[in-house]
Design a protein around this motif. Sequence first.
Motif, PDB file in Angstrom:
ATOM      1  N   ASN A  76      -0.452  -6.767   7.643  1.00 12.39           N
ATOM      2  CA  ASN A  76       0.834  -7.443   7.611  1.00 12.39           C
ATOM      3  C   ASN A  76       0.775  -8.567   6.582  1.00 12.39           C
ATOM      4  OD1 ASN A  76       3.530  -8.226   8.796  1.00 12.39           O
ATOM      5  ND2 ASN A  76       2.390 -10.118   9.115  1.00 12.39           N
ATOM      6  N   ALA A  88       3.140 -14.640  13.114  1.00 17.18           N
ATOM      7  CA  ALA A  88       2.579 -13.286  13.171  1.00 17.18           C
ATOM      8  C   ALA A  88       1.169 -13.307  13.750  1.00 17.18           C
ATOM      9  CB  ALA A  88       2.578 -12.662  11.783  1.00 17.18           C
ATOM     10  N   ASP A  90       6.288  -8.598  10.265  1.00 15.10           N
ATOM     11  CA  ASP A  90       7.005  -9.793  10.722  1.00 15.10           C
ATOM     12  C   ASP A  90       8.434  -9.853  10.185  1.00 15.10           C
ATOM     13  OD1 ASP A  90       5.868 -10.150   8.192  1.00 15.10           O
ATOM     14  OD2 ASP A  90       5.736 -12.316   8.394  1.00 15.10           O
ATOM     15  N   SER A 124       2.452 -11.669   5.056  1.00 12.46           N
ATOM     16  CA  SER A 124       3.501 -12.636   5.380  1.00 12.46           C
ATOM     17  C   SER A 124       4.095 -13.198   4.096  1.00 12.46           C
ATOM     18  CB  SER A 124       2.944 -13.766   6.254  1.00 12.46           C
ATOM     19  OG  SER A 124       1.903 -14.450   5.592  1.00 12.46           O
ATOM     20  N   ARG A 165       1.579 -13.417  17.386  1.00 21.26           N
ATOM     21  CA  ARG A 165       2.237 -12.226  17.921  1.00 21.26           C
ATOM     22  C   ARG A 165       1.302 -11.020  17.940  1.00 21.26           C
ATOM     23  NH1 ARG A 165       8.163 -11.009  15.878  1.00 21.26           N
ATOM     24  NH2 ARG A 165       8.472 -12.800  17.267  1.00 21.26           N
ATOM     25  N   TYR A 166       0.424 -10.920  16.932  1.00 19.45           N
ATOM     26  CA  TYR A 166      -0.414  -9.719  16.806  1.00 19.45           C
ATOM     27  C   TYR A 166      -1.885  -9.988  17.112  1.00 19.45           C
ATOM     28  CZ  TYR A 166       3.790  -7.908  14.668  1.00 19.45           C
ATOM     29  OH  TYR A 166       5.089  -7.530  14.462  1.00 19.45           O
ATOM     30  N   TYR A 218       3.436 -16.493   8.745  1.00 18.19           N
ATOM     31  CA  TYR A 218       2.065 -16.073   9.028  1.00 18.19           C
ATOM     32  C   TYR A 218       1.602 -16.603  10.380  1.00 18.19           C
ATOM     33  CZ  TYR A 218      -2.918 -16.668   9.383  1.00 18.19           C
ATOM     34  OH  TYR A 218      -4.199 -16.702   9.869  1.00 18.19           O
ATOM     35  N   HIS A 245       5.275  -5.405   6.056  1.00 14.52           N
ATOM     36  CA  HIS A 245       5.799  -6.678   6.562  1.00 14.52           C
ATOM     37  C   HIS A 245       6.299  -6.490   7.996  1.00 14.52           C
ATOM     38  CE1 HIS A 245       5.619  -8.448   2.519  1.00 14.52           C
ATOM     39  NE2 HIS A 245       6.141  -7.311   2.081  1.00 14.52           N
ATOM     40  N   CYS A 276      -3.394  -9.723   9.997  1.00 11.77           N
ATOM     41  CA  CYS A 276      -2.316 -10.553   9.453  1.00 11.77           C
ATOM     42  C   CYS A 276      -2.849 -11.394   8.301  1.00 11.77           C
ATOM     43  CB  CYS A 276      -1.732 -11.454  10.532  1.00 11.77           C
ATOM     44  SG  CYS A 276      -0.792 -10.546  11.783  1.00 11.77           S
ATOM     45  N   GLY A 279       8.740  -5.406  15.140  1.00 13.18           N
ATOM     46  CA  GLY A 279       7.384  -5.296  14.624  1.00 13.18           C
ATOM     47  C   GLY A 279       6.323  -4.942  15.652  1.00 13.18           C
TER      48      GLY A 279
END
Length: 254
Positions: A33, A44, A12, A35, A47-48, A41, A10, A56, A17
């Motif tokens: 990851n 994330a 997130d 969520s 972000r990723y 989600y 996780h 994700c 992270g």
Amino acid sequence: MYRFVDMHCHLDLMANGPQVAAHARGRGIALLNASVTPQGYRCARERYTDAPAVRCAAGLHPWWVSDGSCGNDDVARLALDLASERFVGEVGLDLGTRHAHARARQEAAFERIVRACAENPLPGRVLTIHAVRSAGTVLDALERYDLTRSAACIFHWFSGTSEELARARRAGCLFSVNGMMLATRRGREYARIIPQKQLLLETDAPAEQGAPGAAADLEAALQATLSRLAQIRGVDEAGLGRAVAERGAELLGL
């Protein structure tokens, strides 16, 4: 080639992270990851988006359903995400003492999630599934929509009965193993008899929501789990590690 693939963590929920993800890649670790809410989600995913070793998954954890934090609108939002998202999780059921009171809400949410996956089939779909005192009910839903054949259904930290384990094995489900699972006699026996091709590794980190993480801690946890798993199964650690990492990387499209 990744040395380890953490099939359930996780990022997130970690205070840092993105830093953990970057350092993990440098250590040869890929991450799925999971969520716990649809909003989490979507955050994330943004972000990723540029993190090559992170995938994700879109999820709705049963704890958030049982305590009322997430309702019908969140289930609908997740169902919408699943039209195009092949990684799904964390989803499932928790019928343990603390959460069994919300069984009907949990089952309705999980049914809709599974149905959304079935109505929006995607090649290489992967689900990471929470199933506490509910593995049989989870399998009922997965099999009702044929997801055990059309998707990679992973029981994360399996804790069901031996009969449920046998059923999940026959259905072709996968099992991600962590140190907590191997801390119990039953978990160790399950880890011994699950076919190698159905084994994966995970950390389920962080232990506490909002706590900072460290790639070194993920690596140590994965290494310890692999070493114990090889000992339990009586096999070569290096060979088992390569096989499990290759399977995880394949599932994540790496």
